[in-house]
Every structure is written in structure tokens, then in C-alpha cells.
Design an enzyme around this catalytic site. Structure first.
Site, mmCIF file in Angstrom:
data_model
loop_
_atom_site.group_PDB
_atom_site.id
_atom_site.type_symbol
_atom_site.label_atom_id
_atom_site.label_comp_id
_atom_site.label_asym_id
_atom_site.label_seq_id
_atom_site.Cartn_x
_atom_site.Cartn_y
_atom_site.Cartn_z
ATOM 1 N N CYS A 177 0.825 -1.209 0.000
ATOM 2 C CA CYS A 177 0.000 0.000 0.000
ATOM 3 C C CYS A 177 0.860 1.261 0.000
ATOM 4 C CB CYS A 177 -0.950 -0.011 1.189
ATOM 5 S SG CYS A 177 -2.018 -1.462 1.225
ATOM 6 N N ASP A 178 1.956 1.244 0.714
ATOM 7 C CA ASP A 178 2.906 2.357 0.654
ATOM 8 C C ASP A 178 3.397 2.555 -0.770
ATOM 9 O OD1 ASP A 178 3.319 3.654 3.148
ATOM 10 O OD2 ASP A 178 4.365 1.912 3.911
ATOM 11 N N THR A 179 3.733 1.458 -1.425
ATOM 12 C CA THR A 179 4.290 1.535 -2.767
ATOM 13 C C THR A 179 3.248 2.023 -3.771
ATOM 14 O OG1 THR A 179 5.770 -0.289 -2.206
ATOM 15 C CG2 THR A 179 5.535 0.246 -4.529
#
Length: 406
Positions: A177-179
Site C-alpha cells: 500500500c505504501d508503494t
């Protein structure tokens, strides 16, 4: 190896003020740095980006150059600045005047409390493109919640469909999700800069990691929204087709995706099971999906006759997508990766190291390749250069350092 291309310069002349930490924001600005933007990390004077202390090497963590930081901060510059001090605020305002983009991933309203909301920044520089990255976005009942990647993985539904009936919910093995949030932010910023080039108009970008992840869920979401079918965890199998998923060869696992009818029939012939083609349990696509478990048992028994690399070679030659399931070290050593020149080697004089390897962007251009021009910066390495442009001399720098402003 293919011809090594020069660094890409699509964003040359763009100055980015990067106030982000750890992953989503730094990954976004790393993409921009590899395309030629001047990315200035504005870090707290004490210890900077938290990622400087994160990673598998204690020595690098102690040197504030943790592997988590090294992974997505090459090609950037670093200055230290305490935005809670009057002088720090004044210097940051000067930087805004000279910049094109601000990227921050604090919780909503933190930048406003510091006096640098989008409205504040726009008053200083009307052309500014301002991107706020957060777990849940700038509004909504969850907006004030703290959010790391795993929290968003759980909220987004990703964990509910990862694994199988026994292991789900299961976390994806990297910060997905960060990516996705970082990639979405880079795309949004580049789009905003394109519009500004035509209209002169800056803008505010509200990037939600939750929104980005749900947007990327694709079929899992549309099957429910449109067809009313709730997605279920089915492990290493592909819910849309069979046989499609992970199988076992003589020496290890192998992915096969015989998603088309002609691929299924060719697979049956190659593995020695031609009778399955006319078997009513497997003859049609929906029948194969309904009898997936039995079909997989029959295929695994046949695949046990040869190694994974042997099947990979034979099946691909017949137009049937197949590939071994590799570890990270195995794929990084694969000729496909070395041929594509995906890994970049940069000098690094930290913790007894003389170089660092980083991963470039996942695309190349016809005449250039996204690349970092410089290694990841030490904390405050560019204070003299960047603040010197604001008229701060060496004596002033020493005084600002003593006062904790930088």
C-alpha cells in the site's frame, strides 16, 4: 547486456521539496529524482527520515543510512530544518518561492499547524503543486488515524483475499500500500505539472493510500460491485481461470497460466494427459474452475516427471505462460534483470561501504533510462549548497546549527 542508456531528463528543471518519511512519499519523489527532478529532502535536524534507522544492517542504521533509506533516496539532496522555529519557517518559505512541488506525508492538518498548508504555500507561490500523502486521505471518519502499510492492507480488503482458506487474512510480503500510494502520487504530480505547463495553474493533490490500494484491486472489486460476487482467498490459484496458478514440478514450484482454451489443450498434450481435453469435467472453462482441485492433482502428478526449468522452457515454447517461483536473490541474479540494467551501482562512503546498489524505475525510454545521478545523501549534506542560495553564509550556517534550526 543491452546498450546502457543515459539518465532520463523528463523532469529536469523541476524542484521538489520532499518533507516525507519512510516509504510512500520517498518512493514517489525517488521516481521523480530518477527522471531528472531536483529533489530536496527537508529533514528534522536531529535524525532525519525515520527510514535512516531502518534496515537489516545495524552499522548502516547507526550511520543514519539504513537500507530502507538507501532503497528510495538516491539522487536526492538533504537539508535539515526545524519548521517549528521562526527562522526555520522563514527559510522554508524562501525555498517554496523557488520550488515547483511540495510533497508531504504527515497526518492531515500537521502542515497547517506549522503554517504551511496548501493555502499558505499557494500564497507564497501560486504555481506550486502540493501533494499530501496520507493513509486515509484528508477527509472522512478515518482521516485523523495513524496509518502504516499493514493497517491499510487490512482496511483495503487486500489481506482478506491473500492466502488460502486456512491462512487468510494474510499480509502481502512487502509494503504494497505504501508503494501503490507512492506510485500514484508520482503520477498525480507529473500530471499536475503537465497541466501547469499549459495553464500556469498549480494545484492540491490529496493522495490516500487506502483509495490507491482499492483502485488497484481491479477485478476483485469489480466482481463484487458489478456481479455481486465477494472475492475469496484461494491461495496460489487464479480465480478467473483453471488451470492457472502454482503447481509442483520434480524439484520445486512452477506457475502455469493456461487461461485460454487452446493453451489448456496444448498443456494437456505436452504433459501427457490428452484425455482431459474431452473429459466433461475439464472440457470447458467453467467446468475446469468447478473441478479445479481434481485438475490440479492430475497435473501435479504429470509435472512431477521433470524439473521446473524443463517445464518452463517447454511450455513457453508452446505459447503457454509458465515460470519458476524464484526467491529475491534468484531473480536479481537472473539474466533478464542484468540484461535490462535494472540495478544501479552508486558510490557510498558510509559504515565501511564503498558502494550501494539500488533499483531503477520499472521502465526505459527510447533514448534514456530513469536513473539516480548521485548516491543517497547523508543527513544535511546539502545545507551549504541549498541555504547558500538563500544568502546564508558559513558563519550563519554555524550559528543556525548551534541554535538547532538546521
Amino acid at each position: 547486456m543491452t546498450e546502457r542508456l543515459p539518465p532520463a531528463d523528463l523532469l529536469q528543471g523541476v524542484r521538489v521539496l520532499d518533507l516525507t518519511n519512510v516509504l510512500s512519499g520517498p518512493y514517489a519523489t525517488y521516481q521523480m529524482a530518477m527522471l531528472g527532478a531536483e529533489v530536496i529532502k527537508v529533514e528534522n535536524p536531529k535524525d532525519g527520515d525515520l527510514a535512516r534507522k531502518l534496515g537489516a544492517s545495524p552499522e548502516l542504521n547507526d550511520a543514519l543510512m539504513g537500507t530502507s533509506f538507501l532503497a528510495q533516496n538516491a539522487g536526492k539532496k538533504s537539508v535539515t530544518l526545524d519548521l517549528k522555529t521562526p527562522r526555520g519557517k522563514a527559510m522554508f518559505a524562501q525555498l517554496i518561492e523557488q520550488s515547483d512541488v511540495i510533497v508531504e506525508n504527515y497526518r492531515p492538518k500537521v502542515m497547517a499547524r506549522l503554517g504551511f498548508s496548501y493555502e499558505d504555500a499557494r500564497a507564497i507561490n501560486p504555481r506550486i503543486v502540493y501533494c499530501s500523502i496520507s493513509g486515509f486521505g484528508q477527509n472522512g471518519p478515518l482521516s485523523a488515524n495513524p496509518a502504516y502499510d499493514q493497517i491499510v492492507q487490512g482496511y483495503s480488503g487486500v489481506m482478506s483475499i491473500t492466502g488460502d482458506s486456512e491462512s487468510a487474512p494474510l499480509r502481502v510480503g512487502y509494503p504494497l500500500c505504501d508503494t501503490l500510494g507512492g506510485m500514484g502520487a508520482a503520477f498525480a504530480i507529473a500530471s499536475a505539472l503537465f497541466r501547469r505547463g499549459r495553464s500556469g495553474q498549480g494545484c492540491f493533490i490529496d493522495l490516500s493510500m487506502l483509495d490507491s490500494t482499492i483502485s488497484a484491486l481491479g477485478w476483485a472489486v469489480s466482481n463484487y460491485l458489478i456481479a455481486g460476487v465477494e472475492p475469496q482467498p484461494i491461495g496460489n490459484q487464479n480465480t478467473t481461470a483453471a488451470p492457472s496458478g502454482a503447481f509442483m514440478a520434480a524439484d520445486g514450484p512452477l506457475n502455469i497460466a493456461a487461461n485460454k482454451q487452446e493453451q489448456f489443450e496444448a498443456l494437456c498434450g505436452i504433459v501427457g494427459l490428452p484425455e482431459l481435453i474431452s473429459d466433461p469435467r475439464f472440457a470447458a472453462r467453467d467446468a475446469r474452475k468447478a473441478n479445479r482441485e481434481l485438475l490440479n492433482i492430475l497435473l501435479n502428478a504429470a509435472l512431477a516427471r521433470k524439473t521446473a526449468i524443463a517445464w518452463e522452457t517447454e511450455l513457453n515454447a508452446a505459447g503457454i505462460p509458465a515460470g519458476r517461483i524464484l526467491s529475491v536473490p534468484e531473480v536479481l541474479a537472473h539474466p533478464q534483470i542484468t540484461t535490462r540494467d535494472l540495478i544501479q551501482n552508486l558510490p557510498l562512503d558510509e559504515a565501511g561501504r564503498d558502494h550501494v546498489k539500488v533499483v531503477r524505475a520499472g521502465f526505459a525510454l527510447g533514448d534514456s533510462r530513469p536513473s539516480a545521478r548521485t548516491p543517497p545523501p547523508a543527513l544535511g549534506a546539502h545545507n551549504a549548497e541549498i541555504f547558500g542560495e538563500l544568502g546564508v553564509n558559513e558563519t550563519d550556517l554555524a550559528l543556525l546549527h548551534a541554535e538547532g534550526v538546521i
